[in-house]
Write a protein that holds these residues in place. Sequence first.
Motif, PDB file in Angstrom:
ATOM      1  N   ALA A   5       2.429  11.329  -4.314  1.00 26.56           N
ATOM      2  CA  ALA A   5       1.313  10.560  -3.764  1.00 26.56           C
ATOM      3  C   ALA A   5       0.212  11.468  -3.245  1.00 26.56           C
ATOM      4  O   ALA A   5      -0.964  11.124  -3.288  1.00 26.56           O
ATOM      5  CB  ALA A   5       1.828   9.644  -2.635  1.00 26.56           C
ATOM      6  N   SER A  11      -7.965   5.891  -3.999  1.00 31.16           N
ATOM      7  CA  SER A  11      -7.423   4.582  -3.655  1.00 31.16           C
ATOM      8  C   SER A  11      -8.022   3.536  -4.594  1.00 31.16           C
ATOM      9  O   SER A  11      -8.982   3.797  -5.323  1.00 31.16           O
ATOM     10  CB  SER A  11      -7.763   4.237  -2.213  1.00 31.16           C
ATOM     11  OG  SER A  11      -9.173   4.104  -2.067  1.00 31.16           O
ATOM     12  N   SER A  27      -6.764  -4.236 -11.433  1.00 37.20           N
ATOM     13  CA  SER A  27      -5.362  -4.653 -11.356  1.00 37.20           C
ATOM     14  C   SER A  27      -4.853  -5.069 -12.731  1.00 37.20           C
ATOM     15  O   SER A  27      -3.707  -4.787 -13.095  1.00 37.20           O
ATOM     16  CB  SER A  27      -5.207  -5.805 -10.365  1.00 37.20           C
ATOM     17  OG  SER A  27      -5.558  -5.398  -9.064  1.00 37.20           O
ATOM     18  N   ARG A  39       2.750   5.170  -5.414  1.00 35.63           N
ATOM     19  CA  ARG A  39       2.577   4.462  -4.156  1.00 35.63           C
ATOM     20  C   ARG A  39       2.398   5.455  -3.023  1.00 35.63           C
ATOM     21  O   ARG A  39       3.103   6.466  -2.947  1.00 35.63           O
ATOM     22  CB  ARG A  39       3.801   3.580  -3.869  1.00 35.63           C
ATOM     23  CG  ARG A  39       3.932   2.401  -4.835  1.00 35.63           C
ATOM     24  CD  ARG A  39       2.935   1.317  -4.511  1.00 35.63           C
ATOM     25  NE  ARG A  39       3.060   0.171  -5.432  1.00 35.63           N
ATOM     26  CZ  ARG A  39       2.335  -0.924  -5.334  1.00 35.63           C
ATOM     27  NH1 ARG A  39       1.430  -1.033  -4.376  1.00 35.63           N
ATOM     28  NH2 ARG A  39       2.483  -1.908  -6.199  1.00 35.63           N
ATOM     29  N   ARG A  42       1.788   3.898   2.769  1.00 37.10           N
ATOM     30  CA  ARG A  42       1.760   2.490   3.172  1.00 37.10           C
ATOM     31  C   ARG A  42       1.949   1.556   1.986  1.00 37.10           C
ATOM     32  O   ARG A  42       1.540   0.411   2.009  1.00 37.10           O
ATOM     33  CB  ARG A  42       0.451   2.190   3.888  1.00 37.10           C
ATOM     34  CG  ARG A  42       0.238   3.029   5.147  1.00 37.10           C
ATOM     35  CD  ARG A  42      -1.078   2.692   5.818  1.00 37.10           C
ATOM     36  NE  ARG A  42      -1.284   3.486   7.027  1.00 37.10           N
ATOM     37  CZ  ARG A  42      -2.374   3.426   7.769  1.00 37.10           C
ATOM     38  NH1 ARG A  42      -3.368   2.609   7.434  1.00 37.10           N
ATOM     39  NH2 ARG A  42      -2.488   4.189   8.842  1.00 37.10           N
ATOM     40  N   ASN A  43       2.540   2.076   0.931  1.00 32.84           N
ATOM     41  CA  ASN A  43       2.823   1.323  -0.295  1.00 32.84           C
ATOM     42  C   ASN A  43       1.561   0.958  -1.070  1.00 32.84           C
ATOM     43  O   ASN A  43       1.589   0.104  -1.956  1.00 32.84           O
ATOM     44  CB  ASN A  43       3.614   0.050   0.019  1.00 32.84           C
ATOM     45  CG  ASN A  43       4.402  -0.440  -1.190  1.00 32.84           C
ATOM     46  OD1 ASN A  43       4.951   0.370  -1.954  1.00 32.84           O
ATOM     47  ND2 ASN A  43       4.458  -1.741  -1.394  1.00 32.84           N
ATOM     48  N   GLU A  44       0.425   1.604  -0.736  1.00 31.84           N
ATOM     49  CA  GLU A  44      -0.810   1.345  -1.464  1.00 31.84           C
ATOM     50  C   GLU A  44      -0.819   2.148  -2.763  1.00 31.84           C
ATOM     51  O   GLU A  44      -0.162   3.178  -2.874  1.00 31.84           O
ATOM     52  CB  GLU A  44      -2.029   1.719  -0.611  1.00 31.84           C
ATOM     53  CG  GLU A  44      -2.350   3.208  -0.518  1.00 31.84           C
ATOM     54  CD  GLU A  44      -1.483   3.971   0.463  1.00 31.84           C
ATOM     55  OE1 GLU A  44      -1.798   5.145   0.729  1.00 31.84           O
ATOM     56  OE2 GLU A  44      -0.491   3.397   0.949  1.00 31.84           O
ATOM     57  N   LEU A  45      -1.576   1.669  -3.739  1.00 34.60           N
ATOM     58  CA  LEU A  45      -1.692   2.375  -5.012  1.00 34.60           C
ATOM     59  C   LEU A  45      -2.580   3.602  -4.845  1.00 34.60           C
ATOM     60  O   LEU A  45      -3.624   3.546  -4.208  1.00 34.60           O
ATOM     61  CB  LEU A  45      -2.276   1.453  -6.084  1.00 34.60           C
ATOM     62  CG  LEU A  45      -1.395   0.287  -6.536  1.00 34.60           C
ATOM     63  CD1 LEU A  45      -2.147  -0.579  -7.528  1.00 34.60           C
ATOM     64  CD2 LEU A  45      -0.096   0.784  -7.145  1.00 34.60           C
ATOM     65  N   ARG A  46      -2.151   4.717  -5.441  1.00 36.79           N
ATOM     66  CA  ARG A  46      -2.924   5.956  -5.420  1.00 36.79           C
ATOM     67  C   ARG A  46      -3.074   6.454  -6.861  1.00 36.79           C
ATOM     68  O   ARG A  46      -2.125   6.437  -7.645  1.00 36.79           O
ATOM     69  CB  ARG A  46      -2.244   7.032  -4.569  1.00 36.79           C
ATOM     70  CG  ARG A  46      -1.917   6.608  -3.161  1.00 36.79           C
ATOM     71  CD  ARG A  46      -3.170   6.348  -2.344  1.00 36.79           C
ATOM     72  NE  ARG A  46      -3.973   7.549  -2.189  1.00 36.79           N
ATOM     73  CZ  ARG A  46      -5.140   7.585  -1.527  1.00 36.79           C
ATOM     74  NH1 ARG A  46      -5.623   6.471  -0.989  1.00 36.79           N
ATOM     75  NH2 ARG A  46      -5.820   8.701  -1.420  1.00 36.79           N
TER      76      ARG A  46
END
Length: 280
Positions: A5, A11, A27, A39, A42-46
């Motif tokens: 990550a 982001s 998406s 991920r 914070r489990n966000e997509l990178r």
Amino acid sequence: MTGSASDQKFSLSKLQSLLGVSRAVLSGLVSAGFVKPVRGRRNELRFSFQDVVLLRTAYQLQSANIPARKILRSLERLRTSLPAELPLTGIRITAVGNAIAVRSGPAQWEADSGQLLLDFEVAQVKGDVAFLDSAPRGAREAHIQAEEWFELGEELTATDRRGAEHAYRKAMELLPVAHYGAYTNLGVLLCEDRRGEEALAVFDRALEYFPEDCQLHFNRAVALEELDRGDDALDGYRRCLELAPDYADAHYNLARLNELRGDRQGALRHYNAYRRLQEP
């Protein structure tokens, strides 16, 4: 696409401002398998630099009505030709006959063969990435300036909201096409400052460019609530959920508004959906 990550510095929101497309479009491209982001904490997509270039390419080819299978094949070949980081010379990716050509500085090489319709550049802007569509020099310079104004707006939001507003409006003025990030950030800023009518106007204009974006419909509904237009806000949240059924905050806001209107069944349905989506 592999990597930790920490190697993936972009982001999803940053991609939106770089590529000028909606969250829903991005998406969809990710869901189609064009890239495989990691991920974050914070489990966000990178996303990596390679992901950024591949997504831009996929979007261009998809807009040209090229079949998904051909796009996937093209991207797999292009992926092997891309460096992990943006070189100082920048990168130009263009169609040469029926092939993808990649050029960095004086070197140029073929990355693919097939029916491809794209022509764009990747250049350094303050140590980051910006895309410059083929256009006269003046338009390219305007694109770079718009990105710089947008970045300034992000920096000023916490300390100088009037300055941030001015910066976002400059980005919107300079960019020949809609700047998703500038519209979104400006609308949210105006809404937070209780300037609902102005926020609504910004979101309405953004939806002319991105009519299928669930986030814009959600934000517009929030602005409508600020203006005490509850019925219109209900419609906005419903439209958001039509586009993104798992949008938890839209379920919560719909439940709250239904409860205020005495629709207990509707409120319970959306509260349950919200709780289900919040489960780990």
